[in-house]
Design a protein around this motif. Structure first.
Motif, PDB file in Angstrom:
ATOM      1  N   TRP A 125       0.844  -1.206   0.000  1.00  0.00           N
ATOM      2  CA  TRP A 125       0.000   0.000   0.000  1.00  0.00           C
ATOM      3  C   TRP A 125       0.873   1.247   0.000  1.00  0.00           C
ATOM      4  O   TRP A 125       0.584   2.226  -0.696  1.00  0.00           O
ATOM      5  N   TRP A 159       1.212   4.486  -2.702  1.00  0.00           N
ATOM      6  CA  TRP A 159       1.177   5.919  -2.377  1.00  0.00           C
ATOM      7  C   TRP A 159       2.442   6.615  -2.849  1.00  0.00           C
ATOM      8  O   TRP A 159       2.386   7.714  -3.394  1.00  0.00           O
ATOM      9  N   TRP A 166      -8.200   5.213  -6.668  1.00  0.00           N
ATOM     10  CA  TRP A 166      -9.427   5.404  -5.889  1.00  0.00           C
ATOM     11  C   TRP A 166      -9.602   6.855  -5.428  1.00  0.00           C
ATOM     12  O   TRP A 166     -10.670   7.265  -5.012  1.00  0.00           O
ATOM     13  N   GLY A 179      -8.444   3.457   6.804  1.00  0.00           N
ATOM     14  CA  GLY A 179      -8.009   3.535   5.403  1.00  0.00           C
ATOM     15  C   GLY A 179      -8.362   4.896   4.833  1.00  0.00           C
ATOM     16  O   GLY A 179      -8.981   5.002   3.784  1.00  0.00           O
ATOM     17  N   CYS A 180      -7.941   5.949   5.534  1.00  0.00           N
ATOM     18  CA  CYS A 180      -8.409   7.312   5.212  1.00  0.00           C
ATOM     19  C   CYS A 180      -7.752   7.893   3.970  1.00  0.00           C
ATOM     20  O   CYS A 180      -8.228   8.885   3.428  1.00  0.00           O
ATOM     21  N   GLY A 181      -6.642   7.309   3.497  1.00  0.00           N
ATOM     22  CA  GLY A 181      -5.982   7.825   2.306  1.00  0.00           C
ATOM     23  C   GLY A 181      -5.599   9.284   2.451  1.00  0.00           C
ATOM     24  O   GLY A 181      -4.960   9.681   3.433  1.00  0.00           O
ATOM     25  N   ASP A 210      -4.355   5.201   8.555  1.00  0.00           N
ATOM     26  CA  ASP A 210      -3.926   4.529   7.321  1.00  0.00           C
ATOM     27  C   ASP A 210      -2.627   3.785   7.593  1.00  0.00           C
ATOM     28  O   ASP A 210      -1.776   4.243   8.364  1.00  0.00           O
ATOM     29  N   ILE A 211      -2.471   2.652   6.912  1.00  0.00           N
ATOM     30  CA  ILE A 211      -1.284   1.812   7.110  1.00  0.00           C
ATOM     31  C   ILE A 211      -0.080   2.389   6.363  1.00  0.00           C
ATOM     32  O   ILE A 211       1.061   2.032   6.663  1.00  0.00           O
ATOM     33  N   ALA A 251      -1.174   3.363  11.208  1.00  0.00           N
ATOM     34  CA  ALA A 251      -1.324   2.089  11.928  1.00  0.00           C
ATOM     35  C   ALA A 251      -2.139   1.118  11.103  1.00  0.00           C
ATOM     36  O   ALA A 251      -2.842   1.510  10.159  1.00  0.00           O
ATOM     37  N   ASP A 252      -2.047  -0.159  11.487  1.00  0.00           N
ATOM     38  CA  ASP A 252      -2.829  -1.212  10.831  1.00  0.00           C
ATOM     39  C   ASP A 252      -4.178  -1.317  11.541  1.00  0.00           C
ATOM     40  O   ASP A 252      -4.235  -1.584  12.746  1.00  0.00           O
ATOM     41  N   PHE A 253      -5.237  -1.100  10.796  1.00  0.00           N
ATOM     42  CA  PHE A 253      -6.596  -1.157  11.352  1.00  0.00           C
ATOM     43  C   PHE A 253      -6.841  -2.449  12.134  1.00  0.00           C
ATOM     44  O   PHE A 253      -7.569  -2.465  13.125  1.00  0.00           O
ATOM     45  N   PHE A 254      -6.213  -3.548  11.697  1.00  0.00           N
ATOM     46  CA  PHE A 254      -6.519  -4.848  12.299  1.00  0.00           C
ATOM     47  C   PHE A 254      -5.814  -5.080  13.636  1.00  0.00           C
ATOM     48  O   PHE A 254      -6.169  -6.013  14.354  1.00  0.00           O
ATOM     49  N   TYR A 287     -15.208   4.196   3.566  1.00  0.00           N
ATOM     50  CA  TYR A 287     -15.426   4.418   2.134  1.00  0.00           C
ATOM     51  C   TYR A 287     -14.255   3.795   1.381  1.00  0.00           C
ATOM     52  O   TYR A 287     -13.100   4.163   1.604  1.00  0.00           O
ATOM     53  N   THR A 288     -14.566   2.858   0.522  1.00  0.00           N
ATOM     54  CA  THR A 288     -13.582   2.113  -0.283  1.00  0.00           C
ATOM     55  C   THR A 288     -12.431   1.515   0.542  1.00  0.00           C
ATOM     56  O   THR A 288     -11.339   1.314   0.021  1.00  0.00           O
ATOM     57  N   PHE A 289     -12.688   1.222   1.808  1.00  0.00           N
ATOM     58  CA  PHE A 289     -11.722   0.443   2.595  1.00  0.00           C
ATOM     59  C   PHE A 289     -12.139  -1.029   2.540  1.00  0.00           C
ATOM     60  O   PHE A 289     -11.330  -1.899   2.239  1.00  0.00           O
TER      61      PHE A 289
HETATM   62  N1  SAH Z   1     -10.843   5.887   1.957  1.00  0.00           N
HETATM   63  C1  SAH Z   1      -9.878   6.448   1.048  1.00  0.00           C
HETATM   64  C2  SAH Z   1      -8.819   5.464   0.579  1.00  0.00           C
HETATM   65  C3  SAH Z   1      -9.313   4.128   0.095  1.00  0.00           C
HETATM   66  S1  SAH Z   1      -8.034   3.060  -0.590  1.00  0.00           S
HETATM   67  C4  SAH Z   1     -10.583   7.058  -0.124  1.00  0.00           C
HETATM   68  O1  SAH Z   1     -11.798   6.876  -0.280  1.00  0.00           O
HETATM   69  O2  SAH Z   1      -9.931   7.760  -0.901  1.00  0.00           O
HETATM   70  C5  SAH Z   1      -7.681   2.042   0.799  1.00  0.00           C
HETATM   71  C6  SAH Z   1      -6.755   2.694   1.797  1.00  0.00           C
HETATM   72  O3  SAH Z   1      -6.623   1.804   2.894  1.00  0.00           O
HETATM   73  C7  SAH Z   1      -5.347   2.980   1.294  1.00  0.00           C
HETATM   74  O4  SAH Z   1      -4.997   4.306   1.579  1.00  0.00           O
HETATM   75  C8  SAH Z   1      -4.451   2.000   2.072  1.00  0.00           C
HETATM   76  O5  SAH Z   1      -3.159   2.511   2.336  1.00  0.00           O
HETATM   77  C9  SAH Z   1      -5.273   1.786   3.341  1.00  0.00           C
HETATM   78  N2  SAH Z   1      -5.096   0.489   4.027  1.00  0.00           N
HETATM   79  C10 SAH Z   1      -4.995  -0.746   3.472  1.00  0.00           C
HETATM   80  N3  SAH Z   1      -4.898  -1.683   4.412  1.00  0.00           N
HETATM   81  C11 SAH Z   1      -4.945  -1.053   5.616  1.00  0.00           C
HETATM   82  C12 SAH Z   1      -4.903  -1.485   6.970  1.00  0.00           C
HETATM   83  N4  SAH Z   1      -4.772  -2.785   7.279  1.00  0.00           N
HETATM   84  N5  SAH Z   1      -4.982  -0.557   7.946  1.00  0.00           N
HETATM   85  C13 SAH Z   1      -5.113   0.774   7.648  1.00  0.00           C
HETATM   86  N6  SAH Z   1      -5.146   1.229   6.368  1.00  0.00           N
HETATM   87  C14 SAH Z   1      -5.077   0.345   5.365  1.00  0.00           C
END
Ligand code: SAH
Length: 269
Positions: free
Chosen positions: A73, A77, A84, A111-113, A132-133, A159-162, A176-178
């Motif tokens: 990921w 970036w 996305w 996954g805020c991007g 965001d990771i 950080a890792d969401f999980f 959104y798109t996570f």
């Molecule tokens: N929500 C944003 C980005 C979506 S893309 C938008 O709508 O634009 C997915 C995002 O999740 C990426 O920025 C990626 O770096 C992040 N991501 C992927 N796996 C992740 C995890 N385990 N923990 C946190 N963020 C993560």
């Protein structure tokens, strides 16, 4: 008073930005990467490539994600492979903010991007954590947003969401798109994490980008059923599920806004 009105002006500017042509998203990148970044602008991409699989940058994203690349990921970036990214606040978020129907308190955007939605929701009544990771995504979001008038009402965390363990739970989580970005094998874990991170009376809002024609991902195929399959066992029910009339580009007609609560009672139905 002064602070509130400055934030008001900022949100208004975000709203107006919808009507002007999109700018190159990342002027923070070195010149050599700017062209790729400009091509990365989600809305524009989606007008040109109706099928994500025919978009060279989605192909590149999938190559990176399906390879053994460490920090795939972050690599996306770094290289501006972010098809996305709308490059602006999601219109549905602006509408929710303006409608006054968003819960107040602590908000999480996993996954805020780029963090546009994080900033748009942040106010004196709502502290927003963008997670965001990718260290590059977080660095760029911080650089772009740290001097905004509402900067002390949001923060960006790498950080890792999980596995992330915040000190406090949240009143609202916005996805959104996570969900469609993570490997489908992680969806149950995603729902369990949402359940752990939300206060018992908290709300989950999913802006669902429905996809059904992809052989691989990300973005992976996903339906409302896929959300229900993992959220229902975690104790969530959709109290609202409606079409997103103001989706951007190719996403028009393919998005739903789901609002989910735990411990559903009559007052929510
Ligand atoms: N929500 C944003 C980005 C979506 S893309 C938008 O709508 O634009 C997915 C995002 O999740 C990426 O920025 C990626 O770096 C992040 N991501 C992927 N796996 C992740 C995890 N385990 N923990 C946190 N963020 C993560």
């Amino acid at each position: 008073m002064l602070r509130l009105s400055r934030i008001g002006v900022y949100l208004l500017a975000q709203g107006l930005a919808r009507s002007v042509p999109e700018k190159p998203r990342s002027t923070l990148l070195p010149a050599t990467k700017r062209l790729t970044a400009r091509m990365a602008c989600g809305g524009g991409d989606e007008q040109r490539f109706r099928d994500p699989a025919s978009n060279p940058r989605v192909v590149k994203l999938r190559e990176l994600m399906n390879s053994d690349t460490q920090d795939a990921w972050d690599k996306c970036w770094e290289e501006g492979v972010t098809p996305w990214d709308l490059g602006k606040t999601t219109p549905a978020i602006l509408q929710l903010v303006q409608s006054g129907s968003l819960p107040k308190g602590r908000v999480l955007v996993p996954g805020c991007g780029s963090g546009y939605d994080v900033v748009a929701m942040a106010s004196a009544e709502r502290f927003v954590v963008g997670l965001d990771i990718s260290s590059t995504a977080i660095k760029q979001a911080k650089e772009r947003c740290s001097s905004l008038p509402n900067a002390n009402q949001f923060t960006f965390v790498e950080a890792d969401f999980f596995t992330w363990q915040p000190k406090e739970k949240f009143d609202l989580i916005f996805d959104y798109t996570f969900f469609c970005a993570i490997d489908p094998s992680l969806r149950s874990a995603w729902a369990e994490r949402i359940q752990e991170l939300l206060k018992p009376d908290g709300e989950l809002i999913t802006l669902i980008y429905l996809i059904s024609d992809q052989k691989e991902g990300p973005p992976y195929n996903n339906t409302v059923d896929d959300y229900e399959k993992v959220l229902n066992p975690a104790g969530f029910r959709a109290v609202v599920m409606e079409d997103n009339e103001i989706a951007v580009g190719r996403r028009k007609g393919s998005e739903k806004i789901g609002r989910w609560k735990q411990h559903v009672t009559k007052s929510f139905l």
